[in-house]
Structures are given as structure tokens and as C-alpha cells.
Write a protein that holds these residues in place. Sequence first.
Motif: not given
Length: 395
Positions: A81-90, A119-125, A137-141, A164-170
Motif C-alpha cells: 500500500r505504501l509503495a502504491r501511495l508513494l508512487a501515486l503522490a510523486t 517503474a520502481t513502484g511497479a517493481a516493488y509491487g 507477471e515478472s515480465s512487467m519489470l 540504472l537507478s531503477y535496476i539499482a532499486a531492484v
Amino acid sequence: MDAPSQTPYSQQLRDGFRALRFGPALEAEYRAYCSQGLLTRFRLTALLALLVWLLFCASDFLRIGWTPAPELPQAVLEELRLARLLALATMLAATLYVQFSGSVERAQLAMLAIGYAVATGAAYGIYCYKQLHLPHESSMLVIAMMALFIPIGARMRWHLGLALSYIAAVVLMTLLAPNKALRIEMAGIVIALLLALVICTLSAYWREYLHREQFLYRGDAQWLALRDEMTGLSNRRMFNHHLDTVMRQAQREGQRVALLLLDVDHFKLYNDRYGHAAGDRALQTVAAVLQSFALRPLDLAARLGGEEMALVLYDPQPSHAAEVAQALVDAIAARRLPHEASPVAPVLTVSLGCALLRKDDNPDRFYRRADALLYQAKGSGRNRCCVDGVLRPAA
Ligand SMILES: Nc1nc2c(ncn2[C@@H]2O[C@H](COP(=O)(O)OP(=O)(O)OP(=O)(O)O)[C@@H](O)[C@H]2O)c(=O)[nH]1
């Protein structure tokens, strides 16, 4: 004959731009070219991204339900929920910014922030879904990373940095995974992301390279269509268009226009004495002096053909136009290009006619008046200017 003068565009094509960067002036022009119409596209894309994100959030409810099953780990649900909300707020903040921003550069940063949040919100989801053992669906990443390369006018290295920073987050998610099985699964995704990164970077590089190349070819063609290649001055076509435009503007606004026509004295004798190549260089020198007198945005220096050139001055005081005419004649003589065959002076000189726009002038009549003044200057000894009937001998 000398090599033809080069347009800044063809010069850049010859110099190359493998690092996806032009010289400062062309780079600024390229950026301005890329910015055209971008804000409108940004506004629509930002709204679309927000909609996609709301659909993501809605899919959580469809899969998890309003009241999650008690056996699901509550901490992971909270994180989701937090990840979805943080991404939504941004995204909300960035989308609002893009809607009201007047600056393409800053709006571009907001667009990159939206891309990163999605991207990072989807990855965390997906990471949370894996822990919740829910279908996903992992291919979403990989798709999310490809979305980071959507062309939004930003430079390729920005997209690369973002990916690159997205991959670093993953990678961070992988390291923090609560069990080995999940870590291995996430590591597989990281490898897929790295492979996709190579493909996306290569295609983004070629896309920008070809776009820049197309910009240079287009600029080159436009430059050649409107300029005289040898001197770099505007050509007759551009001159006609400009004269017509400034005349109409001046007649509407009650402002002045001065038209100065210049002709090199005894240029045939110069060519005969020093050769055609030296004649070309002399014309380039005269053109450079003429160009240095076109100081305001609506002033224009042009080569009309052969050794005849023109200077259009927008809204000068009549005394200023006369001063410029005299200063031009003097400045060219002061370059002291030897012209031993000239019966006028031992150096290259010019004659000049300067007409001031009258109410009943049309471009043709205005030009013919300036030309008659030029002939008057020639007829009375050359190396002088004639400003609306007033002869001014050389200083
Ligand atoms: N080097 C060079 N010469 C040119 C170019 N265009 C025209 N000319 C020459 O300019 C000369 C113009 O000669 P004329 O029209 O007789 O004029 P002029 O000798 O300057 O005599 P006045 O104008 O009466 O002083 C010709 O010899 C042309 O060949 C050019 O691009 N390069």
C-alpha cells in the motif's frame, strides 16, 4: 577556386557527434528544436501515466480484495500500500507540475520523475506480490524499464541514468529479500533487466544519433536555401522575403527602414589582377564587414549576386542610417585589401546607395531608389555613399 564555405551543419556532420553532443551553438539550437510542442505531449503523457497507475492500484483491490485474507502477511500488505501511495503522490505532484509548468526543461525532469515512480513502484509491487504468493507477471519489470526509454526529448544519458537507478532499486530489493528462493528469483529478473538495458540503450543511442543527423541535414538544406554559401550572408530569396516583411511591419507601425545597396568598385579589374580565388576572399571580407553592421534582430545583410550586397536596417534614425552608410564605406577601405588596378584607390573600395522607406514605396520601388542612389555614388567617382540624394565623399 577555393573550397566552398561550410555551413555549421555540414561542418558538424564532418566533425561527427558520436558522444551525442554538438558544438555549443548547434547544441542549443538542437535543444530548442527538440522542445517544440513537447509541453503539450508531456501533459497528455503525464495524465496517461497517472491513469495507468490508478489501474495498477485498482488491480490490487481486485486481487487482494477490500478486506485481505487474514493469512496474508500484514506487513507486506502495508508495504505494498505504501509503495502504491508513494508512487501515486510523486506522480500526482509531478503531473500537476507538468500541467502548469511553462518550462520544457523542468517539465522534462518531472516526466522523468513520473517514469521512475511508475517503474520502481511497479517493481516493488511485483516484489510484494511474490512474497504474498499472488499471481503476477515478472515480465512487467522489463516492460517498466523499457518505458523509461520512451522518447521525451531528454538526452540518452538521462534515460540510461534513470534505468540504472531503477535496476539499482531492484538489486536492493533482491538483497533485502526475506528468503533465498525469492532472492534467486529476483536475481533472474536483474539479469533480464541488464540484458534489456543493453538493448534499450543501443536503440536509444541510434534513435538519438539518427535524430541528430536528420536535424543536421535539414538545417544544412535550410541554410543553403536561404544563404549564400560563399559569404554566409542571406541570399536574394531571403532578402526579398525579409524586405517585404519589414516594410509591411514598418508601414503598419509607422517606423523606418533603410536599404543600403553596396557594390565593389572595379571588381572585374580586381579579379583580372589577383585571380578569381583572391576575388572570392575579398568578397568574403566585404561580407564580414557588412555583417558586422547588422546588429539588431530585424537588420539583415545579404549578398544579392556577384559583388552586389545589401544591408537592411530596421527603424534607424535617418542620421544613423547615413552614419552607417559612411562607416561601411570607410570600414571596407580601412581593411586595406590591395587593389593596384583600381583607378579609384590603391585599396579595394565600395560604392553605396542608401534609401529610406517612403510611405508609397513597394519593395520594387524601394529597391530601385536605392539602386539609383548606388549608381549616383558610382557615377560621381566611386568609394562613396549616396544617402537619399546626399553625396558623401570618402573620408
Ligand atoms: N571572384 C569572384 N568574382 C565574381 C563573383 N561574382 C561576380 N564576380 C565578378 O565580378 C565582376 C563584376 O564586374 P562588373 O559588373 O563589370 O563591375 P566592376 O568591375 O566591379 O565595375 P564597377 O561596378 O562599375 O565598379 C565580374 O568580373 C564577375 O566575374 C564571385 O563570386 N567571385
